[in-house]
Scaffold this motif. Structure first.
Motif, PDB file in Angstrom:
ATOM      1  N   LYS A  41       6.236  -3.039  -9.286  1.00  0.00           N
ATOM      2  CA  LYS A  41       6.968  -4.206  -8.125  1.00  0.00           C
ATOM      3  C   LYS A  41       5.648  -4.716  -7.266  1.00  0.00           C
ATOM      4  O   LYS A  41       5.202  -5.926  -6.786  1.00  0.00           O
ATOM      5  N   TYR A  42       4.614  -3.871  -7.013  1.00  0.00           N
ATOM      6  CA  TYR A  42       3.143  -4.362  -6.011  1.00  0.00           C
ATOM      7  C   TYR A  42       2.074  -4.327  -6.815  1.00  0.00           C
ATOM      8  O   TYR A  42       1.227  -4.928  -6.033  1.00  0.00           O
ATOM      9  N   CYS A 139      -4.187  -4.120  -1.787  1.00  0.00           N
ATOM     10  CA  CYS A 139      -3.239  -3.155  -1.903  1.00  0.00           C
ATOM     11  C   CYS A 139      -2.107  -4.097  -1.522  1.00  0.00           C
ATOM     12  O   CYS A 139      -2.648  -4.862  -0.449  1.00  0.00           O
ATOM     13  N   ASP A 140      -1.270  -4.371  -1.962  1.00  0.00           N
ATOM     14  CA  ASP A 140      -0.534  -4.715  -0.813  1.00  0.00           C
ATOM     15  C   ASP A 140       0.261  -4.412  -0.517  1.00  0.00           C
ATOM     16  O   ASP A 140       0.276  -3.319   0.180  1.00  0.00           O
ATOM     17  N   GLU A 142       2.889  -4.328   1.679  1.00  0.00           N
ATOM     18  CA  GLU A 142       3.610  -4.166   1.488  1.00  0.00           C
ATOM     19  C   GLU A 142       4.116  -2.826   0.556  1.00  0.00           C
ATOM     20  O   GLU A 142       5.251  -1.594   0.559  1.00  0.00           O
ATOM     21  N   ASN A 143       3.453  -2.518   0.198  1.00  0.00           N
ATOM     22  CA  ASN A 143       3.129  -0.626  -0.732  1.00  0.00           C
ATOM     23  C   ASN A 143       2.457   0.062   0.241  1.00  0.00           C
ATOM     24  O   ASN A 143       1.089   0.000   0.216  1.00  0.00           O
ATOM     25  N   ASN A 147      -1.123   1.861   0.633  1.00  0.00           N
ATOM     26  CA  ASN A 147      -2.149   2.130   1.508  1.00  0.00           C
ATOM     27  C   ASN A 147      -1.839   3.235   1.994  1.00  0.00           C
ATOM     28  O   ASN A 147      -3.071   3.694   2.244  1.00  0.00           O
ATOM     29  N   LYS A 166       2.519 -13.506  -7.239  1.00  0.00           N
ATOM     30  CA  LYS A 166       3.255 -12.758  -7.889  1.00  0.00           C
ATOM     31  C   LYS A 166       4.366 -12.768  -7.898  1.00  0.00           C
ATOM     32  O   LYS A 166       4.991 -13.050  -5.971  1.00  0.00           O
ATOM     33  N   ILE A 171       1.455 -13.070  -1.585  1.00  0.00           N
ATOM     34  CA  ILE A 171       0.819 -12.220  -1.807  1.00  0.00           C
ATOM     35  C   ILE A 171      -0.106 -12.028  -0.669  1.00  0.00           C
ATOM     36  O   ILE A 171      -1.377 -12.630  -0.888  1.00  0.00           O
ATOM     37  N   MET A 173      -3.412  -8.959   1.025  1.00  0.00           N
ATOM     38  CA  MET A 173      -3.683  -7.211   0.787  1.00  0.00           C
ATOM     39  C   MET A 173      -4.247  -7.008   1.412  1.00  0.00           C
ATOM     40  O   MET A 173      -4.943  -7.560   2.460  1.00  0.00           O
TER      41      MET A 173
END
Length: 188
Positions: A41-42, A139-140, A142-143, A147, A166, A171, A173
Motif C-alpha cells: 500500500k505505501y 516513508c509515506d 501515512e505508513n 515510520n 502513487k 503523497i 513523505m
C-alpha cells in the motif's frame, strides 16, 4: 570507493533470519507477499499481479546489483525455511558514500521483530562492508508501521511535501537518516 563486494555471495545471519541474494526458486514466495495490496500500500511499486511481475522485479534486482546501483536481499525465515520479505539499498552512490534503504515483509510476520532484525543487519552491512557514510529512508507519512520502525534506527530530518505520486495522488513523505559515526557510537 568500490561496491565490488556486491559481486560476491552475500549471506547475513541473525537470530531468526538470513539475508541473501534472491534465487529463481524464491519467486513464488516473493510473489506471495508482493501481491498483497495491504503490504504494498505505501510502497513505490504496485503489488505484483502475476508471477511475471515478480520475475521482472527479480531481473531488475539482479541488474541493480550488476550495475552496483543497488542491492536487494531476501529475508529468509530460518525456522520456516521460507522467504518472507526483502530489504535492500537503492541509489547506491560511491561519490557521496550514501544509499537509500527500503524493505517489505509478509504481514504474517509483522509484530515479531523480524524487520528490526533485518534493518539492523542491513545498516551494519551498509556501513561496515559497503563503507557508506549515510543511509537514508523515505516513508509515506501515512505508513504508521514504517515510520515507527525507522524512528528506532534513524533521525527524522523532515517532511517532503507531495514528493511522489502513487495511485493518482501526490503523497507526503518523511525523510530519515543515520550516519556512520552515529552507528559506530551506538554499537560501541
Amino acid at each position: 570507493m568500490s561496491f565490488d563486494i556486491l559481486d560476491e555471495k552475500i549471506l547475513i545471519k541473525s537470530k531468526n533470519i538470513i539475508l541473501r541474494k534472491p534465487l529463481n526458486e524464491d519467486l513464488q514466495d516473493i510473489f506471495d507477499y508482493s501481491s498483497d495490496m495491504e503490504i504494498t500500500k505505501y510502497l513505490r511499486f504496485a503489488n505484483h499481479k502475476t508471477l511475471l511481475d515478480t520475475k521482472t522485479f527479480f531481473i531488475f534486482a539482479q541488474n541493480q546489483t550488476q550495475n552496483k546501483t543497488g542491492v536487494v536481499l531476501v529475508i529468509e525465515h530460518i525456522k520456516d525455511k521460507k522467504v518472507i520479505g526483502h530489504i535492500g539499498f537503492r541509489n547506491l552512490d560511491s561519490i557521496f558514500e550514501k544509499a537509500e534503504i527500503g524493505f517489505l515483509l509478509s504481514k504474517n510476520y509483522w509484530g515479531q521483530g523480524i524487520m528490526s532484525e533485518a534493518v539492523t543487519k542491513m545498516i551494519e552491512f551498509g556501513f561496515r562492508k559497503l563503507k557508506l557514510n549515510r543511509i537514508e529512508a523515505f516513508c509515506d507519512i501515512e505508513n504508521f508501521r514504517g515510520n515507527k520502525l525507522l524512528k528506532t534506527f534513524m533521525q527524522k530530518e523532515g517532511l517532503l511535501r507531495e514528493v511522489e505520486k502513487k495511485d493518482s495522488r501526490f503523497i507526503n513523505m518523511h525523510i530519515y537518516s543515520i550516519l556512520k559515526k552515529e552507528f559506530l557510537l551506538k554499537k560501541i
